[in-house]
Design a protein around this motif. Structure first.
Motif, PDB file in Angstrom:
ATOM      1  N   GLU A  84      54.883  52.013  36.258  1.00 34.23           N
ATOM      2  CA  GLU A  84      53.561  52.627  36.459  1.00 34.23           C
ATOM      3  C   GLU A  84      52.917  52.476  37.856  1.00 34.23           C
ATOM      4  N   TYR A  85      51.774  53.275  37.984  1.00 29.13           N
ATOM      5  CA  TYR A  85      51.319  53.471  39.490  1.00 29.13           C
ATOM      6  C   TYR A  85      49.958  53.343  38.947  1.00 29.13           C
ATOM      7  N   GLY A  86      48.815  52.748  39.731  1.00 36.04           N
ATOM      8  CA  GLY A  86      47.556  52.687  39.531  1.00 36.04           C
ATOM      9  C   GLY A  86      46.866  52.618  40.687  1.00 36.04           C
ATOM     10  N   ILE A 103      35.305  48.106  38.369  1.00 35.29           N
ATOM     11  CA  ILE A 103      35.032  48.539  37.014  1.00 35.29           C
ATOM     12  C   ILE A 103      36.071  49.650  36.706  1.00 35.29           C
ATOM     13  N   PHE A 104      36.162  50.804  37.559  1.00 34.90           N
ATOM     14  CA  PHE A 104      37.253  51.793  37.260  1.00 34.90           C
ATOM     15  C   PHE A 104      38.462  51.702  37.902  1.00 34.90           C
ATOM     16  N   GLY A 105      39.294  52.214  37.159  1.00 31.85           N
ATOM     17  CA  GLY A 105      40.825  52.275  37.815  1.00 31.85           C
ATOM     18  C   GLY A 105      41.501  53.669  37.093  1.00 31.85           C
ATOM     19  N   ILE A 106      42.402  54.304  37.894  1.00 35.02           N
ATOM     20  CA  ILE A 106      43.247  55.329  37.451  1.00 35.02           C
ATOM     21  C   ILE A 106      44.616  54.830  37.094  1.00 35.02           C
ATOM     22  N   ASN A 107      45.563  55.553  36.216  1.00 30.61           N
ATOM     23  CA  ASN A 107      46.687  54.756  35.900  1.00 30.61           C
ATOM     24  C   ASN A 107      47.777  56.109  35.616  1.00 30.61           C
ATOM     25  N   ALA A 108      48.891  55.956  35.953  1.00 25.72           N
ATOM     26  CA  ALA A 108      49.968  56.921  35.426  1.00 25.72           C
ATOM     27  C   ALA A 108      51.389  56.056  35.351  1.00 25.72           C
ATOM     28  N   SER A 120      60.699  59.182  25.225  1.00 22.82           N
ATOM     29  CA  SER A 120      59.750  58.774  26.600  1.00 22.82           C
ATOM     30  C   SER A 120      58.490  59.163  26.545  1.00 22.82           C
ATOM     31  N   THR A 121      57.552  58.625  27.108  1.00 21.99           N
ATOM     32  CA  THR A 121      56.039  58.806  27.091  1.00 21.99           C
ATOM     33  C   THR A 121      55.510  58.860  28.480  1.00 21.99           C
ATOM     34  N   LEU A 122      55.136  59.821  28.884  1.00 23.97           N
ATOM     35  CA  LEU A 122      54.270  59.728  30.264  1.00 23.97           C
ATOM     36  C   LEU A 122      52.692  59.709  29.852  1.00 23.97           C
ATOM     37  N   LYS A 123      52.073  58.950  30.588  1.00 19.61           N
ATOM     38  CA  LYS A 123      50.438  58.628  30.177  1.00 19.61           C
ATOM     39  C   LYS A 123      49.765  58.988  31.369  1.00 19.61           C
ATOM     40  N   ILE A 124      48.645  59.473  31.483  1.00 22.61           N
ATOM     41  CA  ILE A 124      47.623  59.607  32.546  1.00 22.61           C
ATOM     42  C   ILE A 124      46.244  59.067  31.911  1.00 22.61           C
ATOM     43  N   ASP A 125      45.753  58.090  32.728  1.00 23.98           N
ATOM     44  CA  ASP A 125      44.346  57.586  31.971  1.00 23.98           C
ATOM     45  C   ASP A 125      43.546  56.882  32.998  1.00 23.98           C
ATOM     46  N   SER A 126      42.376  56.610  32.571  1.00 24.73           N
ATOM     47  CA  SER A 126      41.548  55.897  33.336  1.00 24.73           C
ATOM     48  C   SER A 126      41.230  54.513  32.472  1.00 24.73           C
TER      49      SER A 126
END
Length: 178
Positions: A59-61, A67-72, A89-95
């Motif tokens: 992961e990278y974040g 309060i806020f963060g973003i992640n891949a 495999s699963t690729l995720k992009i989220d906050s």
């Protein structure tokens, strides 16, 4: 003539940039992080879970503020379960949205997450192969603990629906925040 409204309006425009900058970027809490760890995927049907493989998580974040963060992230799960050979495999992009509680030498952030998950799975059973790719909305929740020296650990639970089946993923990540 009363100048109070003009003074208040001028004060508001003067303070707004500094207040918004402090809300959206807090140097003590903002920064990049990278990590790796363990992941487990489970299929859920008829309110029962079926283990769908273990794997790794990378992961990278970026924490914008406390309060806020973003992640891949990338998660791989494979194995042989129930007579089926799986390579997924699963690729995720989220906050993630939560609040970081600061202590003397460490901090902790319980959070909720929302984003997108792209799943790519290949299945083989009895000489038959099948594969699919799908993108789904995902939700999640977790808790991330940061040590002041830069190390962090993140325990996270994500859920999404693909191919008309619910999937849950539990992961434990250890990494470095800089």
């Amino acid at each position: 003539m009363n100048n109070t409204p003009k003074i208040l309006l001028a004060s508001l425009f003067t303070l707004a940039p500094s207040v918004s900058a402090s809300i959206f970027e807090d140097n003590e809490f903002s920064g990049h992080r990278i990590g790796g760890g363990y992941s487990n995927t489970e299929l859920v049907f008829d309110n029962r879970g079926a283990d769908w493989g273990d794997g790794i998580k990378l992961e990278y974040g970026y924490d914008i503020n406390q309060i806020f963060g973003i992640n891949a992230s990338y998660q791989n799960n494979n194995g042989s379960k129930y007579g089926v050979d799986l390579d997924g495999s699963t690729l995720k992009i989220d906050s993630d949205i939560g609040y970081t509680f600061k202590f003397e030498e460490w901090s902790v952030k319980p959070y909720g997450a929302v984003g997108l998950a792209r799943v790519n799975e290949k299945l083989s059973y009895d000489g038959i192969s099948d594969s699919f790719k799908e993108i789904s909305l995902m939700g999640g929740m977790g808790v991330r603990a940061n040590l002041n020296m830069g190390l962090y650990t993140d325990l996270r639970y994500d859920f999404f629906n693909i191919d008309n089946q619910d999937q849950d993923q539990l992961s434990l990540t250890v990494g470095y925040r800089f």
